[in-house]
Design a protein around this motif. Structure first.
Motif, PDB file in Angstrom:
ATOM      1  N   TRP A 202       0.815  -1.211   0.000  1.00 33.51           N
ATOM      2  CA  TRP A 202       0.000   0.000   0.000  1.00 33.51           C
ATOM      3  C   TRP A 202       0.851   1.264   0.000  1.00 33.51           C
ATOM      4  CZ3 TRP A 202      -4.744   0.686  -1.445  1.00 33.51           C
ATOM      5  CH2 TRP A 202      -5.663  -0.358  -1.349  1.00 33.51           C
ATOM      6  N   GLY A 203       2.022   1.188   0.635  1.00 32.08           N
ATOM      7  CA  GLY A 203       2.899   2.359   0.627  1.00 32.08           C
ATOM      8  C   GLY A 203       3.267   2.771  -0.787  1.00 32.08           C
ATOM      9  N   GLY A 204       3.556   1.788  -1.615  1.00 32.11           N
ATOM     10  CA  GLY A 204       3.871   2.085  -3.004  1.00 32.11           C
ATOM     11  C   GLY A 204       2.677   2.639  -3.756  1.00 32.11           C
ATOM     12  N   VAL A 205       1.481   2.093  -3.463  1.00 31.12           N
ATOM     13  CA  VAL A 205       0.271   2.580  -4.126  1.00 31.12           C
ATOM     14  C   VAL A 205       0.036   4.055  -3.808  1.00 31.12           C
ATOM     15  CG1 VAL A 205      -2.244   2.382  -4.208  1.00 31.12           C
ATOM     16  CG2 VAL A 205      -0.828   0.321  -4.220  1.00 31.12           C
ATOM     17  N   TRP A 206       0.118   4.411  -2.520  1.00 31.31           N
ATOM     18  CA  TRP A 206      -0.124   5.806  -2.136  1.00 31.31           C
ATOM     19  C   TRP A 206       0.965   6.724  -2.683  1.00 31.31           C
ATOM     20  CZ3 TRP A 206      -4.842   6.228  -1.380  1.00 31.31           C
ATOM     21  CH2 TRP A 206      -5.572   5.323  -0.607  1.00 31.31           C
ATOM     22  N   THR A 207       2.173   6.215  -2.779  1.00 33.78           N
ATOM     23  CA  THR A 207       3.248   7.021  -3.372  1.00 33.78           C
ATOM     24  C   THR A 207       2.957   7.299  -4.838  1.00 33.78           C
ATOM     25  OG1 THR A 207       4.896   6.115  -1.845  1.00 33.78           O
ATOM     26  CG2 THR A 207       5.716   7.110  -3.888  1.00 33.78           C
ATOM     27  N   TYR A 208       2.525   6.278  -5.554  1.00 37.19           N
ATOM     28  CA  TYR A 208       2.176   6.463  -6.960  1.00 37.19           C
ATOM     29  C   TYR A 208       0.995   7.414  -7.123  1.00 37.19           C
ATOM     30  CZ  TYR A 208       5.284   3.092  -9.210  1.00 37.19           C
ATOM     31  OH  TYR A 208       6.393   2.437  -9.715  1.00 37.19           O
ATOM     32  N   ILE A 209      -0.007   7.285  -6.248  1.00 39.32           N
ATOM     33  CA  ILE A 209      -1.170   8.173  -6.342  1.00 39.32           C
ATOM     34  C   ILE A 209      -0.747   9.621  -6.142  1.00 39.32           C
ATOM     35  CG2 ILE A 209      -3.308   8.848  -5.182  1.00 39.32           C
ATOM     36  CD1 ILE A 209      -3.846   5.865  -4.733  1.00 39.32           C
ATOM     37  N   ALA A 210       0.124   9.866  -5.151  1.00 39.66           N
ATOM     38  CA  ALA A 210       0.613  11.230  -4.918  1.00 39.66           C
ATOM     39  C   ALA A 210       1.403  11.728  -6.123  1.00 39.66           C
ATOM     40  CB  ALA A 210       1.479  11.263  -3.661  1.00 39.66           C
ATOM     41  N   ALA A 211       2.217  10.850  -6.702  1.00 38.34           N
ATOM     42  CA  ALA A 211       3.006  11.239  -7.878  1.00 38.34           C
ATOM     43  C   ALA A 211       2.102  11.515  -9.074  1.00 38.34           C
ATOM     44  CB  ALA A 211       4.014  10.142  -8.210  1.00 38.34           C
ATOM     45  N   ILE A 212       1.060  10.694  -9.237  1.00 39.85           N
ATOM     46  CA  ILE A 212       0.116  10.904 -10.332  1.00 39.85           C
ATOM     47  C   ILE A 212      -0.584  12.248 -10.180  1.00 39.85           C
ATOM     48  CG2 ILE A 212      -2.081  10.114 -11.302  1.00 39.85           C
ATOM     49  CD1 ILE A 212      -1.120   7.231 -10.672  1.00 39.85           C
ATOM     50  N   ALA A 213      -1.054  12.538  -8.960  1.00 41.22           N
ATOM     51  CA  ALA A 213      -1.734  13.809  -8.720  1.00 41.22           C
ATOM     52  C   ALA A 213      -0.811  14.983  -9.010  1.00 41.22           C
ATOM     53  CB  ALA A 213      -2.241  13.865  -7.283  1.00 41.22           C
ATOM     54  N   ALA A 214       0.439  14.878  -8.557  1.00 42.31           N
ATOM     55  CA  ALA A 214       1.395  15.956  -8.805  1.00 42.31           C
ATOM     56  C   ALA A 214       1.674  16.106 -10.292  1.00 42.31           C
ATOM     57  CB  ALA A 214       2.695  15.686  -8.042  1.00 42.31           C
ATOM     58  N   GLY A 215       1.812  14.973 -10.986  1.00 40.23           N
ATOM     59  CA  GLY A 215       2.069  15.021 -12.426  1.00 40.23           C
ATOM     60  C   GLY A 215       0.905  15.621 -13.191  1.00 40.23           C
ATOM     61  N   ILE A 216      -0.314  15.237 -12.822  1.00 34.71           N
ATOM     62  CA  ILE A 216      -1.497  15.783 -13.483  1.00 34.71           C
ATOM     63  C   ILE A 216      -1.569  17.291 -13.279  1.00 34.71           C
ATOM     64  CG2 ILE A 216      -4.023  15.876 -13.352  1.00 34.71           C
ATOM     65  CD1 ILE A 216      -3.947  12.837 -12.899  1.00 34.71           C
ATOM     66  N   LEU A 217      -1.333  17.735 -12.051  1.00 36.79           N
ATOM     67  CA  LEU A 217      -1.376  19.174 -11.787  1.00 36.79           C
ATOM     68  C   LEU A 217      -0.310  19.916 -12.578  1.00 36.79           C
ATOM     69  CD1 LEU A 217      -2.139  19.757  -7.994  1.00 36.79           C
ATOM     70  CD2 LEU A 217      -3.495  20.441  -9.978  1.00 36.79           C
ATOM     71  N   ALA A 218       0.895  19.354 -12.625  1.00 36.71           N
ATOM     72  CA  ALA A 218       1.986  20.010 -13.350  1.00 36.71           C
ATOM     73  C   ALA A 218       1.647  20.153 -14.832  1.00 36.71           C
ATOM     74  CB  ALA A 218       3.285  19.228 -13.173  1.00 36.71           C
ATOM     75  N   VAL A 219       1.151  19.073 -15.432  1.00 29.89           N
ATOM     76  CA  VAL A 219       0.806  19.133 -16.859  1.00 29.89           C
ATOM     77  C   VAL A 219      -0.384  20.054 -17.080  1.00 29.89           C
ATOM     78  CG1 VAL A 219       0.033  17.787 -18.846  1.00 29.89           C
ATOM     79  CG2 VAL A 219       1.760  16.852 -17.298  1.00 29.89           C
ATOM     80  N   ALA A 220      -1.387  19.987 -16.192  1.00 27.83           N
ATOM     81  CA  ALA A 220      -2.573  20.834 -16.344  1.00 27.83           C
ATOM     82  C   ALA A 220      -2.204  22.315 -16.257  1.00 27.83           C
ATOM     83  CB  ALA A 220      -3.603  20.488 -15.277  1.00 27.83           C
ATOM     84  N   PHE A 221      -1.325  22.667 -15.332  1.00 25.55           N
ATOM     85  CA  PHE A 221      -0.889  24.058 -15.245  1.00 25.55           C
ATOM     86  C   PHE A 221      -0.124  24.457 -16.505  1.00 25.55           C
ATOM     87  CE2 PHE A 221      -1.808  24.042 -10.637  1.00 25.55           C
ATOM     88  CZ  PHE A 221      -2.352  25.307 -10.517  1.00 25.55           C
ATOM     89  N   GLY A 222       0.632  23.514 -17.066  1.00 24.16           N
ATOM     90  CA  GLY A 222       1.328  23.791 -18.321  1.00 24.16           C
ATOM     91  C   GLY A 222       0.352  24.036 -19.461  1.00 24.16           C
ATOM     92  N   VAL A 223      -0.707  23.237 -19.524  1.00 26.74           N
ATOM     93  CA  VAL A 223      -1.719  23.409 -20.566  1.00 26.74           C
ATOM     94  C   VAL A 223      -2.411  24.763 -20.421  1.00 26.74           C
ATOM     95  CG1 VAL A 223      -3.947  22.559 -21.411  1.00 26.74           C
ATOM     96  CG2 VAL A 223      -2.096  20.942 -20.915  1.00 26.74           C
ATOM     97  N   VAL A 224      -2.791  25.105 -19.191  1.00 21.05           N
ATOM     98  CA  VAL A 224      -3.439  26.397 -18.953  1.00 21.05           C
ATOM     99  C   VAL A 224      -2.483  27.540 -19.292  1.00 21.05           C
ATOM    100  CG1 VAL A 224      -4.423  27.917 -17.185  1.00 21.05           C
ATOM    101  CG2 VAL A 224      -5.045  25.492 -17.244  1.00 21.05           C
ATOM    102  N   ALA A 225      -1.206  27.362 -18.989  1.00 15.71           N
ATOM    103  CA  ALA A 225      -0.219  28.398 -19.310  1.00 15.71           C
ATOM    104  C   ALA A 225      -0.143  28.642 -20.809  1.00 15.71           C
ATOM    105  CB  ALA A 225       1.151  28.006 -18.765  1.00 15.71           C
ATOM    106  N   VAL A 226      -0.181  27.570 -21.609  1.00 16.11           N
ATOM    107  CA  VAL A 226      -0.139  27.722 -23.063  1.00 16.11           C
ATOM    108  C   VAL A 226      -1.380  28.465 -23.552  1.00 16.11           C
ATOM    109  CG1 VAL A 226      -0.181  26.499 -25.267  1.00 16.11           C
ATOM    110  CG2 VAL A 226       1.304  25.699 -23.427  1.00 16.11           C
ATOM    111  N   LEU A 227      -2.554  28.109 -23.023  1.00 14.83           N
ATOM    112  CA  LEU A 227      -3.781  28.788 -23.416  1.00 14.83           C
ATOM    113  C   LEU A 227      -3.719  30.275 -23.058  1.00 14.83           C
ATOM    114  CD1 LEU A 227      -6.406  26.117 -22.290  1.00 14.83           C
ATOM    115  CD2 LEU A 227      -5.708  26.643 -24.630  1.00 14.83           C
ATOM    116  N   ARG A 228      -3.193  30.582 -21.892  1.00 10.43           N
ATOM    117  CA  ARG A 228      -3.093  31.988 -21.476  1.00 10.43           C
ATOM    118  C   ARG A 228      -2.082  32.740 -22.347  1.00 10.43           C
ATOM    119  NH1 ARG A 228      -5.119  33.278 -16.418  1.00 10.43           N
ATOM    120  NH2 ARG A 228      -3.496  34.845 -16.094  1.00 10.43           N
ATOM    121  N   LEU A 229      -0.973  32.104 -22.676  1.00  3.53           N
ATOM    122  CA  LEU A 229       0.044  32.741 -23.513  1.00  3.53           C
ATOM    123  C   LEU A 229      -0.523  33.040 -24.896  1.00  3.53           C
ATOM    124  CD1 LEU A 229       2.951  33.695 -23.910  1.00  3.53           C
ATOM    125  CD2 LEU A 229       3.541  31.340 -24.534  1.00  3.53           C
ATOM    126  N   ARG A 230      -1.235  32.084 -25.457  1.00  2.46           N
ATOM    127  CA  ARG A 230      -1.816  32.296 -26.778  1.00  2.46           C
ATOM    128  C   ARG A 230      -2.819  33.438 -26.757  1.00  2.46           C
ATOM    129  NH1 ARG A 230      -4.305  27.385 -29.728  1.00  2.46           N
ATOM    130  NH2 ARG A 230      -4.282  28.978 -31.359  1.00  2.46           N
TER     131      ARG A 230
END
Length: 236
Positions: A202-230
């Motif tokens: 379970w420790g590995g599962v929760w670590t992956y979930i936290a990493a997934i959430a962080a990765g999704i947020l990072a990419v989502a902020f990048g996508v929003v940044a591109v839309l704002r720049l355009r």
């Protein structure tokens, strides 16, 4: 000089066609892979309803299905002549940002980590390439060049977390009640990193979930940044 025209107005009709055709191709890829996967399960004597439910429990399949909906929405919304050079509704741009986030992550994770180990005998190779390569690349191209996208507030990036978190909850609740069709183990997880019976527990599962959430947020902020720049470039 300030302009109120949306990005990519030079070829809105072409983009409408691209989006609608792409929606059809991705839908065809999902259907082709679904028939192959579920058909193989039926031929092996597995429970067909469970096999079908498992197929639609993969994040990749759900993300591609969402891509079909958003691309069709974006294409159909611009078919009327008066809509071809206008900005998309905020809800559509938000949905586009979310789906683009999911597909970019799907494409990177698959091609970097899973390509060598996930090709099974039931894999429809052209459909696999559409869902893991072509569709993510198309959405990336649409992000940087497609017409109609409006500026989003930074907080819109947090909307991208809602579906993946719901999917994780669904997966973790459902998995212990499903028998794995291939191995017969009394549980079934669509991806090894969500399997608490693996070496990391379970420790590995929760670590992956936290990493997934962080990765999704990072990419989502990048996508929003591109839309704002355009959007800002259009106003210059």
């Amino acid at each position: 000089m300030t302009s109120s025209a949306p990005a990519g107005r030079a070829a809105p009709t072409a983009w409408t066609a691209v989006r609608l055709v792409a929606a059809g191709v991705v839908a065809a890829a999902i259907v082709a892979q679904g028939f192959s996967t579920i058909g193989s399960a039926a031929a092996s004597g597995h429970h067909v309803p469970t096999a079908a439910a498992n197929f639609f429990s993969y994040f990749t399949i759900l993300s591609n299905a969402a891509t079909v909906v958003v691309l069709a929405w974006a294409g159909l919304a611009r078919l009327p002549r008066e809509r071809r050079t206008s900005l998309d509704p905020r809800g559509l741009t938000t949905a586009f940002a979310c789906v683009t986030t999911y597909m970019l992550i799907t494409g990177v994770v698959y091609n970097v980590l899973l390509r060598a180990i996930s090709i099974g005998p039931d894999t429809v190779r052209w459909a696999n390439e559409v869902m893991h390569v072509a569709a993510p690349l198309l959405l990336l191209l649409d992000l940087v060049a497609g017409p109609g996208h409006r500026m989003l507030r930074w907080r819109a990036a947090f909307a991208a977390l809602l579906f993946p978190l719901a999917w994780i909850v669904y997966t973790l609740v459902r998995a212990p009640f499903i028998t794995a069709p291939a191995s017969g183990t009394p549980y079934w997880y669509p991806y090894p990193f969500l399997d608490p019976y693996g070496p990391a527990g379970w420790g590995g599962v929760w670590t992956y979930i936290a990493a997934i959430a962080a990765g999704i947020l990072a990419v989502a902020f990048g996508v929003v940044a591109v839309l704002r720049l355009r959007a800002r470039r259009i106003r210059i």
